[in-house]
Motif scaffolding. Structure first.
Motif, PDB file in Angstrom:
ATOM      1  N   ASP A 171      62.863 -10.313  29.705  1.00  0.00           N
ATOM      2  CA  ASP A 171      62.957  -9.234  28.723  1.00  0.00           C
ATOM      3  C   ASP A 171      61.588  -9.110  28.043  1.00  0.00           C
ATOM      4  OD1 ASP A 171      63.428  -7.464  26.680  1.00  0.00           O
ATOM      5  OD2 ASP A 171      65.120  -8.567  25.825  1.00  0.00           O
ATOM      6  N   PRO A 172      60.843  -8.027  28.295  1.00  0.00           N
ATOM      7  CA  PRO A 172      59.483  -7.902  27.772  1.00  0.00           C
ATOM      8  C   PRO A 172      59.392  -7.932  26.251  1.00  0.00           C
ATOM      9  CG  PRO A 172      60.073  -5.975  29.093  1.00  0.00           C
ATOM     10  CD  PRO A 172      61.228  -6.893  29.102  1.00  0.00           C
ATOM     11  N   GLU A 173      60.469  -7.568  25.565  1.00  0.00           N
ATOM     12  CA  GLU A 173      60.464  -7.583  24.098  1.00  0.00           C
ATOM     13  C   GLU A 173      60.579  -8.996  23.540  1.00  0.00           C
ATOM     14  OE1 GLU A 173      59.971  -5.056  22.035  1.00  0.00           O
ATOM     15  OE2 GLU A 173      59.806  -3.600  23.656  1.00  0.00           O
ATOM     16  N   LYS A 174      61.137  -9.913  24.328  1.00  0.00           N
ATOM     17  CA  LYS A 174      61.365 -11.283  23.860  1.00  0.00           C
ATOM     18  C   LYS A 174      60.285 -12.275  24.303  1.00  0.00           C
ATOM     19  CE  LYS A 174      66.351 -10.861  23.487  1.00  0.00           C
ATOM     20  NZ  LYS A 174      67.650 -11.351  23.967  1.00  0.00           N
ATOM     21  N   VAL A 175      59.522 -11.904  25.315  1.00  0.00           N
ATOM     22  CA  VAL A 175      58.508 -12.822  25.839  1.00  0.00           C
ATOM     23  C   VAL A 175      57.239 -12.707  24.997  1.00  0.00           C
ATOM     24  CG1 VAL A 175      57.067 -13.404  27.824  1.00  0.00           C
ATOM     25  CG2 VAL A 175      59.428 -12.682  28.172  1.00  0.00           C
ATOM     26  N   ILE A 176      56.906 -13.787  24.302  1.00  0.00           N
ATOM     27  CA  ILE A 176      55.683 -13.831  23.503  1.00  0.00           C
ATOM     28  C   ILE A 176      54.568 -14.365  24.392  1.00  0.00           C
ATOM     29  CG2 ILE A 176      54.559 -14.786  21.459  1.00  0.00           C
ATOM     30  CD1 ILE A 176      56.869 -13.137  20.594  1.00  0.00           C
ATOM     31  N   VAL A 177      53.547 -13.574  24.592  1.00  0.00           N
ATOM     32  CA  VAL A 177      52.432 -13.972  25.441  1.00  0.00           C
ATOM     33  C   VAL A 177      51.365 -14.681  24.610  1.00  0.00           C
ATOM     34  CG1 VAL A 177      50.638 -13.168  27.005  1.00  0.00           C
ATOM     35  CG2 VAL A 177      52.894 -12.108  27.058  1.00  0.00           C
ATOM     36  N   CYS A 178      51.036 -14.115  23.467  1.00  0.00           N
ATOM     37  CA  CYS A 178      50.048 -14.721  22.563  1.00  0.00           C
ATOM     38  C   CYS A 178      50.781 -15.168  21.302  1.00  0.00           C
ATOM     39  CB  CYS A 178      48.952 -13.716  22.219  1.00  0.00           C
ATOM     40  SG  CYS A 178      47.734 -14.341  21.034  1.00  0.00           S
ATOM     41  N   ARG A 179      51.018 -16.464  21.177  1.00  0.00           N
ATOM     42  CA  ARG A 179      51.776 -16.993  20.045  1.00  0.00           C
ATOM     43  C   ARG A 179      51.033 -16.840  18.728  1.00  0.00           C
ATOM     44  NH1 ARG A 179      52.937 -22.674  22.774  1.00  0.00           N
ATOM     45  NH2 ARG A 179      50.784 -22.755  22.162  1.00  0.00           N
ATOM     46  N   CYS A 180      49.737 -16.988  18.740  1.00  0.00           N
ATOM     47  CA  CYS A 180      48.959 -16.909  17.497  1.00  0.00           C
ATOM     48  C   CYS A 180      49.075 -15.536  16.841  1.00  0.00           C
ATOM     49  CB  CYS A 180      47.495 -17.219  17.768  1.00  0.00           C
ATOM     50  SG  CYS A 180      47.171 -18.873  18.387  1.00  0.00           S
ATOM     51  N   GLU A 181      49.050 -14.487  17.649  1.00  0.00           N
ATOM     52  CA  GLU A 181      49.066 -13.127  17.121  1.00  0.00           C
ATOM     53  C   GLU A 181      50.412 -12.428  17.308  1.00  0.00           C
ATOM     54  OE1 GLU A 181      46.563 -11.602  15.391  1.00  0.00           O
ATOM     55  OE2 GLU A 181      45.548 -13.538  15.448  1.00  0.00           O
ATOM     56  N   GLY A 182      51.375 -13.092  17.947  1.00  0.00           N
ATOM     57  CA  GLY A 182      52.705 -12.511  18.127  1.00  0.00           C
ATOM     58  C   GLY A 182      52.738 -11.324  19.076  1.00  0.00           C
ATOM     59  N   ILE A 183      51.914 -11.349  20.096  1.00  0.00           N
ATOM     60  CA  ILE A 183      51.837 -10.251  21.062  1.00  0.00           C
ATOM     61  C   ILE A 183      52.864 -10.489  22.168  1.00  0.00           C
ATOM     62  CG2 ILE A 183      50.337  -8.957  22.624  1.00  0.00           C
ATOM     63  CD1 ILE A 183      49.487  -8.926  19.653  1.00  0.00           C
ATOM     64  N   THR A 184      53.692  -9.491  22.415  1.00  0.00           N
ATOM     65  CA  THR A 184      54.734  -9.617  23.431  1.00  0.00           C
ATOM     66  C   THR A 184      54.278  -9.059  24.777  1.00  0.00           C
ATOM     67  OG1 THR A 184      55.721  -7.468  22.951  1.00  0.00           O
ATOM     68  CG2 THR A 184      56.540  -9.364  21.676  1.00  0.00           C
ATOM     69  N   LEU A 185      55.062  -9.386  25.779  1.00  0.00           N
ATOM     70  CA  LEU A 185      54.828  -8.837  27.116  1.00  0.00           C
ATOM     71  C   LEU A 185      54.949  -7.319  27.081  1.00  0.00           C
ATOM     72  CD1 LEU A 185      54.397  -9.236  30.155  1.00  0.00           C
ATOM     73  CD2 LEU A 185      56.853  -9.669  30.358  1.00  0.00           C
ATOM     74  N   ALA A 186      55.867  -6.801  26.273  1.00  0.00           N
ATOM     75  CA  ALA A 186      56.052  -5.346  26.153  1.00  0.00           C
ATOM     76  C   ALA A 186      54.792  -4.688  25.589  1.00  0.00           C
ATOM     77  CB  ALA A 186      57.253  -5.031  25.270  1.00  0.00           C
ATOM     78  N   THR A 239      45.360 -20.868  24.906  1.00  0.00           N
ATOM     79  CA  THR A 239      46.721 -21.054  25.408  1.00  0.00           C
ATOM     80  C   THR A 239      47.263 -19.823  26.121  1.00  0.00           C
ATOM     81  OG1 THR A 239      47.676 -20.417  23.279  1.00  0.00           O
ATOM     82  CG2 THR A 239      47.317 -22.757  23.641  1.00  0.00           C
ATOM     83  N   CYS A 240      46.717 -18.654  25.880  1.00  0.00           N
ATOM     84  CA  CYS A 240      47.307 -17.432  26.443  1.00  0.00           C
ATOM     85  C   CYS A 240      46.435 -16.724  27.486  1.00  0.00           C
ATOM     86  CB  CYS A 240      47.652 -16.447  25.325  1.00  0.00           C
ATOM     87  SG  CYS A 240      46.229 -15.875  24.376  1.00  0.00           S
ATOM     88  N   GLU A 241      45.181 -17.076  27.615  1.00  0.00           N
ATOM     89  CA  GLU A 241      44.275 -16.335  28.509  1.00  0.00           C
ATOM     90  C   GLU A 241      44.792 -16.277  29.939  1.00  0.00           C
ATOM     91  OE1 GLU A 241      39.639 -16.288  30.023  1.00  0.00           O
ATOM     92  OE2 GLU A 241      40.261 -17.814  28.606  1.00  0.00           O
ATOM     93  N   LYS A 242      45.259 -17.390  30.461  1.00  0.00           N
ATOM     94  CA  LYS A 242      45.715 -17.423  31.855  1.00  0.00           C
ATOM     95  C   LYS A 242      46.920 -16.496  32.066  1.00  0.00           C
ATOM     96  CE  LYS A 242      46.959 -20.700  35.455  1.00  0.00           C
ATOM     97  NZ  LYS A 242      47.149 -22.103  35.802  1.00  0.00           N
ATOM     98  N   VAL A 243      47.866 -16.511  31.120  1.00  0.00           N
ATOM     99  CA  VAL A 243      49.055 -15.660  31.236  1.00  0.00           C
ATOM    100  C   VAL A 243      48.676 -14.187  31.106  1.00  0.00           C
ATOM    101  CG1 VAL A 243      51.302 -15.097  30.229  1.00  0.00           C
ATOM    102  CG2 VAL A 243      50.558 -17.480  30.374  1.00  0.00           C
TER     103      VAL A 243
END
Length: 98
Positions: free
Chosen positions: A6-21, A53-57
């Motif tokens: 679910d793109p709305e629930k997947v947090i890609v960047c935890r520091c800034e709260g950026i989701t997959l959506a 932590t998020c660059e690779k994803v």
């Protein structure tokens, strides 16, 4: 890889709260296929970890949703290269900084 999530629930960047959506919207609607451009628009990779932590994803997200095999680059890290506690900075004497 991301189709069952679910793109709305997947947090890609935890520091800034950026989701997959958020990232998917930028890639598909705004036609962004560059890591630094996503960083400037969405702030992913600008938190305390500076993308460690998020660059690779984020790179995987760009490659999957842009359908492009382009060089998407890497984040440029700013000093300090490793996180420092404010307590450590407060203990630095004025003559120690040159």
């Amino acid at each position: 890889m991301f189709e069952k999530m679910d793109p709305e629930k997947v947090i890609v960047c935890r520091c800034e709260g950026i989701t997959l959506a958020d990232l998917r919207d930028g890639i598909e609607r705004l036609k962004i296929n560059d890591l630094e451009e996503l960083k400037r628009i969405y702030r992913c990779g600008m938190g305390p970890c500076q993308g460690r932590t998020c660059e690779k994803v984020i790179k995987q997200v760009i490659q999957e949703f842009s359908n492009n095999e382009v060089d998407i680059g890497s984040y440029s890290y700013r000093p300090p290269l490793v996180p420092i506690k404010f307590e450590e900075l407060a203990n630095v004497e004025a003559n120690d900084v040159t």
